[in-house]
Motif scaffolding. Structure first.
Motif, PDB file in Angstrom:
ATOM      1  N   LEU A   1       2.131  15.795 -12.569  1.00  0.00           N
ATOM      2  CA  LEU A   1       1.049  16.613 -13.114  1.00  0.00           C
ATOM      3  C   LEU A   1       1.098  18.043 -12.569  1.00  0.00           C
ATOM      4  O   LEU A   1       0.830  19.003 -13.304  1.00  0.00           O
ATOM      5  N   VAL A   2       1.451  18.165 -11.294  1.00  0.00           N
ATOM      6  CA  VAL A   2       1.547  19.497 -10.693  1.00  0.00           C
ATOM      7  C   VAL A   2       2.865  20.164 -11.077  1.00  0.00           C
ATOM      8  O   VAL A   2       2.906  21.367 -11.362  1.00  0.00           O
TER       9      VAL A   2
ATOM     10  N   ALA B   1      -2.203  26.637  -4.184  1.00  0.00           N
ATOM     11  CA  ALA B   1      -3.478  26.429  -4.881  1.00  0.00           C
ATOM     12  C   ALA B   1      -3.679  24.964  -5.242  1.00  0.00           C
ATOM     13  O   ALA B   1      -4.777  24.412  -5.059  1.00  0.00           O
ATOM     14  N   PHE B   2      -2.630  24.302  -5.717  1.00  0.00           N
ATOM     15  CA  PHE B   2      -2.751  22.896  -6.080  1.00  0.00           C
ATOM     16  C   PHE B   2      -3.029  22.034  -4.848  1.00  0.00           C
ATOM     17  O   PHE B   2      -3.779  21.056  -4.913  1.00  0.00           O
ATOM     18  N   GLY B   3      -2.418  22.378  -3.706  1.00  0.00           N
ATOM     19  CA  GLY B   3      -2.708  21.646  -2.478  1.00  0.00           C
ATOM     20  C   GLY B   3      -4.167  21.747  -2.083  1.00  0.00           C
ATOM     21  O   GLY B   3      -4.789  20.755  -1.680  1.00  0.00           O
TER      22      GLY B   3
ATOM     23  N   ALA C   1       0.830  -1.208   0.000  1.00  0.00           N
ATOM     24  CA  ALA C   1       0.000   0.000   0.000  1.00  0.00           C
ATOM     25  C   ALA C   1       0.863   1.256   0.000  1.00  0.00           C
ATOM     26  O   ALA C   1       0.565   2.225  -0.724  1.00  0.00           O
ATOM     27  N   ILE C   2       1.936   1.253   0.783  1.00  0.00           N
ATOM     28  CA  ILE C   2       2.814   2.429   0.850  1.00  0.00           C
ATOM     29  C   ILE C   2       3.516   2.658  -0.484  1.00  0.00           C
ATOM     30  O   ILE C   2       3.633   3.806  -0.954  1.00  0.00           O
ATOM     31  N   MET C   3       3.986   1.588  -1.132  1.00  0.00           N
ATOM     32  CA  MET C   3       4.683   1.735  -2.411  1.00  0.00           C
ATOM     33  C   MET C   3       3.741   2.257  -3.498  1.00  0.00           C
ATOM     34  O   MET C   3       4.101   3.162  -4.277  1.00  0.00           O
ATOM     35  N   ILE C   4       2.526   1.723  -3.557  1.00  0.00           N
ATOM     36  CA  ILE C   4       1.567   2.194  -4.566  1.00  0.00           C
ATOM     37  C   ILE C   4       1.145   3.632  -4.256  1.00  0.00           C
ATOM     38  O   ILE C   4       0.962   4.450  -5.173  1.00  0.00           O
ATOM     39  N   ALA C   5       0.989   3.952  -2.976  1.00  0.00           N
ATOM     40  CA  ALA C   5       0.664   5.325  -2.588  1.00  0.00           C
ATOM     41  C   ALA C   5       1.757   6.284  -3.040  1.00  0.00           C
ATOM     42  O   ALA C   5       1.465   7.382  -3.547  1.00  0.00           O
ATOM     43  N   GLY C   6       3.020   5.874  -2.883  1.00  0.00           N
ATOM     44  CA  GLY C   6       4.121   6.706  -3.352  1.00  0.00           C
ATOM     45  C   GLY C   6       4.109   6.896  -4.862  1.00  0.00           C
ATOM     46  O   GLY C   6       4.396   7.990  -5.358  1.00  0.00           O
ATOM     47  N   ALA C   7       3.735   5.836  -5.603  1.00  0.00           N
ATOM     48  CA  ALA C   7       3.670   5.934  -7.067  1.00  0.00           C
ATOM     49  C   ALA C   7       2.581   6.917  -7.499  1.00  0.00           C
ATOM     50  O   ALA C   7       2.792   7.737  -8.407  1.00  0.00           O
ATOM     51  N   PHE C   8       1.417   6.859  -6.857  1.00  0.00           N
ATOM     52  CA  PHE C   8       0.332   7.780  -7.208  1.00  0.00           C
ATOM     53  C   PHE C   8       0.690   9.220  -6.822  1.00  0.00           C
ATOM     54  O   PHE C   8       0.350  10.162  -7.541  1.00  0.00           O
ATOM     55  N   ALA C   9       1.353   9.392  -5.681  1.00  0.00           N
ATOM     56  CA  ALA C   9       1.776  10.733  -5.288  1.00  0.00           C
ATOM     57  C   ALA C   9       2.820  11.277  -6.258  1.00  0.00           C
ATOM     58  O   ALA C   9       2.824  12.477  -6.572  1.00  0.00           O
ATOM     59  N   ALA C  10       3.707  10.392  -6.756  1.00  0.00           N
ATOM     60  CA  ALA C  10       4.686  10.816  -7.758  1.00  0.00           C
ATOM     61  C   ALA C  10       3.988  11.250  -9.045  1.00  0.00           C
ATOM     62  O   ALA C  10       4.385  12.247  -9.673  1.00  0.00           O
ATOM     63  N   LEU C  11       2.947  10.508  -9.435  1.00  0.00           N
ATOM     64  CA  LEU C  11       2.179  10.896 -10.618  1.00  0.00           C
ATOM     65  C   LEU C  11       1.534  12.262 -10.414  1.00  0.00           C
ATOM     66  O   LEU C  11       1.554  13.114 -11.325  1.00  0.00           O
TER      67      LEU C  11
END
Length: 366
Positions: free
Chosen positions: A118-119, A137-139, A104-114
Motif C-alpha cells: 500500500l505504501v 510521512a508514511f511512517g 504470530a511472526i508469520m502473520i505479522a510479516g504478511a500484514f507488514a508486507a500488505l
C-alpha cells in the motif's frame, strides 16, 4: 576440500555470514549458561536479534536497491501490534508457545508486507529526497493510526475502534491495544533462540534474493535506471519487490521485539527508531550484510555498557559514531584495512599451498 575451493565467491561469502551468526549464537548461549554475563545484557539479546533483522531488511532497500527509506519503523510497528493480537487470539487454541510465536511472526510479516504494498505503490514512483520524505510521512502516519487504534477481544471475537475503548462495545473480555497507551499484559513468548532462527530466515531470504535473477535486476536498476529500462527491466516492479520484502522482514522483527516485553506503546516506533536502524546500515556499510549485523549488535550493546557514565553516556555514544564514520570514510584507513586483508589472505593461501605440498610429498613417499 576441492568442493569448497570450487564454490563461487558469493557462496563462500554467504557461508561465512551464516557461520558468523551461528558461532555468535553458540558462544552467547555458553556464556548465558555459565552465568558469565549480567541480567541486563541477557535482556538485550532479543532486541539485538530484532535490530539485526531490521538492519538486514533495510539494507535490502538502502544498500541493494539504492533507495532511501525513513519509515522502516512503521512496518516494524505494524508487525509488532499484529503479532500481539494474533498471539492473544491463539492463547487458548495453540498451547505450544514457540509454535504460537512462529504463527504470530508469520502473520505479522504478511500484514507488514500488505502495508508495504500500500505504501510502495505510490512511493516507488518517486526517487531521491522525495522518496525519503514520503516514506518518513508514511511512517508517522502509521504511528498515529496506531495511537488511535483500539482492539479488544471477548467471546464474540475481535472488536476494533478508532474512537476510544468504550466504542468497542465489548461484553467483558480484554483490551489488547488501548490507543496511545499501547498494549499491556503481553505474553513474553520471544527468546534468544527464536531471535537466532529469525536472523537465519532473514539472511536466507535476503541473500538468496540478492544472488537471484531478481536481485541482479534490482541492482541493475540501482546502478543505472535508464540502462535497465532500455533492456526491458520493469524498474517499478523490482523496486517494489525489494521494498515489500524489506517491509515483511521488518514486520517479523517487530513481532519478535514486541513479545519480549510486558507492555509496548506506538511511540516506541517513531522517527528515531527509523534513524537508528539507518545508522546500523550506514555504519556497517551500504549493501554490506555482515557489517550491518555487527554494527546493529555493537550499537545496541554500547549504550548499556556506557550506562555507568550517567548523563555522559549518550555523548560518548555520539562521539564513537562520529569517529567510526570518519574512519570508515578515510582513504588511508581503508588502505590499511585492505592491506591487512590482503596479507591475511596471502598467509592463508601460503598455508594451503604448504599443506597441499606436504600431502603430495607424503603420497609420493608411499
Amino acid at each position: 576440500m576441492d568442493k569448497i575451493r570450487n564454490l563461487s565467491s558469493a557462496t563462500k561469502s554467504n557461508l561465512i555470514t551464516y557461520g558468523m551468526v551461528i558461532v555468535a549464537y553458540v558462544v552467547m548461549q555458553c556464556l548465558v549458561s555459565a552465568g558469565a554475563i549480567s541480567n541486563s545484557m541477557v535482556g538485550l539479546l532479543v532486541p539485538i536479534c530484532s535490530y539485526i533483522c531490521m538492519a538486514i531488511s533495510l539494507n535490502l532497500v538502502v544498500g541493494i536497491s539504492g533507495e532511501l527509506s525513513l519509515g522502516h519503523a512503521g512496518f516494524m510497528s505494524v508487525g509488532a501490534f499484529t503479532g500481539l493480537v494474533v498471539a492473544s487470539c491463539l492463547r487458548g487454541v495453540v498451547g505450544f508457545d514457540p509454535l504460537r510465536l512462529a504463527i504470530a511472526i508469520m502473520i505479522a510479516g504478511a500484514f507488514a508486507a500488505l502495508a508495504g504494498i500500500l505504501v510502495g505503490l505510490p512511493v516507488m514512483r518517486l526517487r531521491g529526497d522525495y522518496l525519503a520524505i514520503v516514506t518518513l510521512a508514511f511512517g508517522e502516519i502509521i504511528k498515529n493510526l496506531l495511537n488511535n487504534l483500539y482492539v479488544g477481544l471477548d467471546t464474540a471475537g475481535l472488536h476494533f475502534s478508532m474512537v476510544d475503548a468504550k466504542s468497542l462495545g465489548m461484553q467483558g473480555g480484554t483490551i489488547l491495544i488501548n490507543g496511545p497507551q499501547g498494549a499491556a499484559g503481553i505474553d513474553k513468548l520471544s527468546s534468544f533462540t527464536a531471535g537466532f532462527v529469525l536472523i537465519i530466515v532473514t539472511l536466507f531470504v535476503v541473500l538468496n534474493l540478492v544472488n537471484s535473477r531478481t536481485g541482479r535486476a534490482i541492482m541493475a536498476v540501482r546502478d543505472n535506471r535508464i540502462a535497465a529500462e532500455s533492456v526491458g527491466i520493469n524498474t517499478m516492479k523490482y523496486r517494489l519487490i525489494a521494498f515489500v520484502v524489506s517491509a515483511a522482514l521488518a514486520g517479523m522483527a517487530g513481532a519478535l521485539y514486541a513479545m519480549n516485553f510486558s507492555s509496548i506503546v506506538p511511540k516506541k516506533f517513531d522517527f528515531n527508531t527509523s534513524i537508528l536502524v539507518l545508522v546500523f546500515v550506514v555504519l556497517g556499510g551500504m549493501g554490506n550484510i555482515r557489517g550491518g549485523i555487527i554494527s546493529a549488535a555493537l550499537l545496541t550493546i554500547l549504550p548499556e555498557r556506557l550506562r555507568f557514565l550517567g548523563d555522559f553516556r549518550m555523548l560518548i555514544y555520539a562521539v564513537v559514531l562520529i569517529a567510526v564514520m570518519i574512519a570508515s570514510n578515510n582513504t588511508k584507513a581503508q588502505e590499511i584495512i585492505q592491506t591487512v586483508k590482503s596479507r591475511l589472505r596471502r598467509k592463508g593461501d601460503d598455508e594451503a599451498a604448504l599443506a597441499a605440498n606436504a600431502n603430495e610429498g607424503g603420497a609420493a613417499g608411499e
